[in-house]
Design an enzyme around this catalytic site. Structure first.
Site, PDB file in Angstrom:
ATOM      1  NE  ARG A 298       3.511  -9.080  -7.168  1.00 37.24           N
ATOM      2  CZ  ARG A 298       4.303  -8.139  -6.642  1.00 37.24           C
ATOM      3  NH1 ARG A 298       4.382  -6.947  -7.195  1.00 37.24           N
ATOM      4  NH2 ARG A 298       5.017  -8.385  -5.554  1.00 37.24           N
TER       5      ARG A 298
ATOM      6  CG  HIS B 191       3.715  -9.818  -0.631  1.00 36.90           C
ATOM      7  ND1 HIS B 191       4.328 -10.778  -1.424  1.00 36.90           N
ATOM      8  CD2 HIS B 191       4.317  -8.639  -0.946  1.00 36.90           C
ATOM      9  CE1 HIS B 191       5.248 -10.191  -2.171  1.00 36.90           C
ATOM     10  NE2 HIS B 191       5.269  -8.900  -1.897  1.00 36.90           N
TER      11      HIS B 191
ATOM     12  CD  GLN C  10       8.024  -7.543   1.588  1.00 33.66           C
ATOM     13  OE1 GLN C  10       8.066  -7.413   0.375  1.00 33.66           O
ATOM     14  NE2 GLN C  10       9.012  -7.139   2.371  1.00 33.66           N
TER      15      GLN C  10
ATOM     16  CG  ASP D 188       2.365  -1.931   1.687  1.00 36.74           C
ATOM     17  OD1 ASP D 188       3.030  -1.338   0.822  1.00 36.74           O
ATOM     18  OD2 ASP D 188       1.609  -2.896   1.420  1.00 36.74           O
TER      19      ASP D 188
ATOM     20  CB  CYS E 136       6.805  -4.447   1.798  1.00 37.92           C
ATOM     21  SG  CYS E 136       5.356  -3.494   1.337  1.00 37.92           S
TER      22      CYS E 136
ATOM     23  NE  ARG F  22      10.186 -10.572  -1.164  1.00 34.15           N
ATOM     24  CZ  ARG F  22       9.326 -10.048  -2.058  1.00 34.15           C
ATOM     25  NH1 ARG F  22       9.017  -8.762  -1.969  1.00 34.15           N
ATOM     26  NH2 ARG F  22       8.753 -10.783  -2.986  1.00 34.15           N
TER      27      ARG F  22
HETATM   28  N1  NVA Z   1       0.213  -3.707  -0.641  1.00 30.30           N
HETATM   29  C1  NVA Z   1       1.000  -3.471  -1.830  1.00 30.30           C
HETATM   30  C2  NVA Z   1       2.269  -4.234  -1.738  1.00 30.30           C
HETATM   31  C3  NVA Z   1       3.198  -4.066  -2.905  1.00 30.30           C
HETATM   32  C4  NVA Z   1       4.430  -4.917  -2.761  1.00 30.30           C
HETATM   33  C5  NVA Z   1       0.197  -3.825  -3.062  1.00 30.30           C
HETATM   34  O1  NVA Z   1      -0.523  -4.848  -3.018  1.00 30.30           O
HETATM   35  O2  NVA Z   1       0.256  -3.112  -4.053  1.00 30.30           O
HETATM   36  N1   CP Z   2       7.709  -5.616  -1.966  1.00 27.28           N
HETATM   37  C1   CP Z   2       7.425  -6.092  -3.210  1.00 27.28           C
HETATM   38  O1   CP Z   2       6.869  -7.160  -3.385  1.00 27.28           O
HETATM   39  O2   CP Z   2       7.826  -5.277  -4.218  1.00 27.28           O
HETATM   40  P1   CP Z   2       7.471  -5.438  -5.764  1.00 27.28           P
HETATM   41  O3   CP Z   2       6.026  -5.050  -5.938  1.00 27.28           O
HETATM   42  O4   CP Z   2       8.409  -4.489  -6.442  1.00 27.28           O
HETATM   43  O5   CP Z   2       7.688  -6.870  -6.180  1.00 27.28           O
END
Ligand code: NVA
Ligand code: CP
Length: 302
Positions: A103, A130, A133, A221, A261, A289
């Site tokens: 990540r 992502h 997801q 989101d 999500c 997931r």
């Molecule tokens: N769009 C959000 C998704 C978190 C799972 C982010 O990037 O923070």
């Molecule tokens: N939806 C998702 O990826 O959640 P987290 O940021 O908790 O991993």
């Protein structure tokens, strides 16, 4: 399927169907002893530049349920945090682990990692996509409606990483997508064009009510993604009117479901009433997931 899963496009329609079939099977068979042999003795290295609840825990539990093991790596505890290069870290981790999940703030970090890795690299979220997801989302839609083919999904809010992966999967899944976002926060034009060139039916519009009308699913989101905290005030102002509330949901099909999500910010992109309401299936979506990532891990590492 390709060695890495950095973009949804690393799977083709056939791979995607097989992954979802395998995830559904693993969900049914959860806890049966046979699956514990699939990744016996294999280790997933997980590098997180940002916070995570679902991605971290689902990958870690997923590895465990397949008989393998996962290690959580915070870049600040790795020599990466002291300036060791990504390409060096990638080559070293490749000598120990069976795969790496990352990540990262920048999509390019994951791509660079993959260039120097000799093991599969999985995108656990970047600023661009992502993809893990989306796998869970498609399983959730398929379980609920029997098939994703011909469903109309309305994305309400930020045209961000989660939205991009959904857009890129739309043609493969046969989903018609309407994305309603304020002008400054629309999805990347190149991604929309690539998806359209692949046959996706996508409308990118400004009016959330138009997107929601008769939709089978409303999806949203957060308005402020990780790394965008400095833009919070400006974003909250721009997204006013894009909340999924009871009034917006009433425009959708009477059988419509609500997806998120997670994590959710109640009172911003979604009301508490809708998130907790009977049309919300966000907890199933979060659970999925785990099943889809197990299927992905078994495919890439098995
Ligand atoms: N769009 C959000 C998704 C978190 C799972 C982010 O990037 O923070
Ligand atoms: N939806 C998702 O990826 O959640 P987290 O940021 O908790 O991993």
């Amino acid at each position: 399927m390709r060695r890495d899963f950095i973009s949804v496009l690393d799977a083709d329609p056939h791979d995607l169907t097989l992954l979802l079939d395998s995830a559904a099977r693993m969900k049914r068979a959860r806890g049966e002893a046979g699956d514990r042999r699939i990744l016996a003795g294999k280790c997933l290295a997980m590098v997180f530049e940002k916070a995570s609840t679902r991605t971290r825990v689902s990958f870690e539990v997923g590895m465990e349920e397949l008989g393998g093991h996962a290690i959580f790596l915070n870049p600040n505890d790795l020599q990466l945090g002291r300036g060791e290069e990504i390409r060096d870290t990638a080559r070293v981790l490749s000598r120990y682990a069976a795969a790496v999940m990352i990540r990262a703030f920048k999509h390019g970090t994951i791509e660079e990692f993959a260039r120097y890795s000799t093991i599969p690299v999985i995108n656990g979220l970047s600023d661009r996509e992502h993809p893990c997801q989306t796998l869970g989302d498609l399983l959730t839609l398929r379980e609920h409606f029997g098939s994703t083919d011909g469903l109309s999904v309305a994305w309400i809010g930020d045209g961000n990483n989660v939205c991009h992966s959904l857009i890129l999967a739309a043609a493969m899944a046969g989903v018609d997508l309407a994305v309603a976002s304020p002008a400054r926060y629309r999805p990347d034009r190149g991604i929309v064009e690539a998806a359209r060139a692949a046959g996706a039916k996508i409308r990118v519009i400004g009016d959330p009510r138009e997107a929601a009308r008769d939709a089978d699913a409303l999806y949203t989101d957060v308005w402020v993604s990780m790394g965008e905290e400095a833009e919070r005030a400006e974003r909250l102002a721009a997204f006013r009117g894009y909340t999924i509330d009871a009034s917006l949901l009433s425009l959708a099909s009477p059988d419509a479901i609500v997806l998120h999500c997670l994590p959710a910010h109640r009172g911003e992109e979604i009301t508490d009433e809708v998130l907790e309401g009977p049309q919300s299936i966000v907890w199933d979506q979060a659970e999925n997931r785990l099943h889809t990532e197990k299927a992905l891990l078994a495919t890439l590492l098995g």
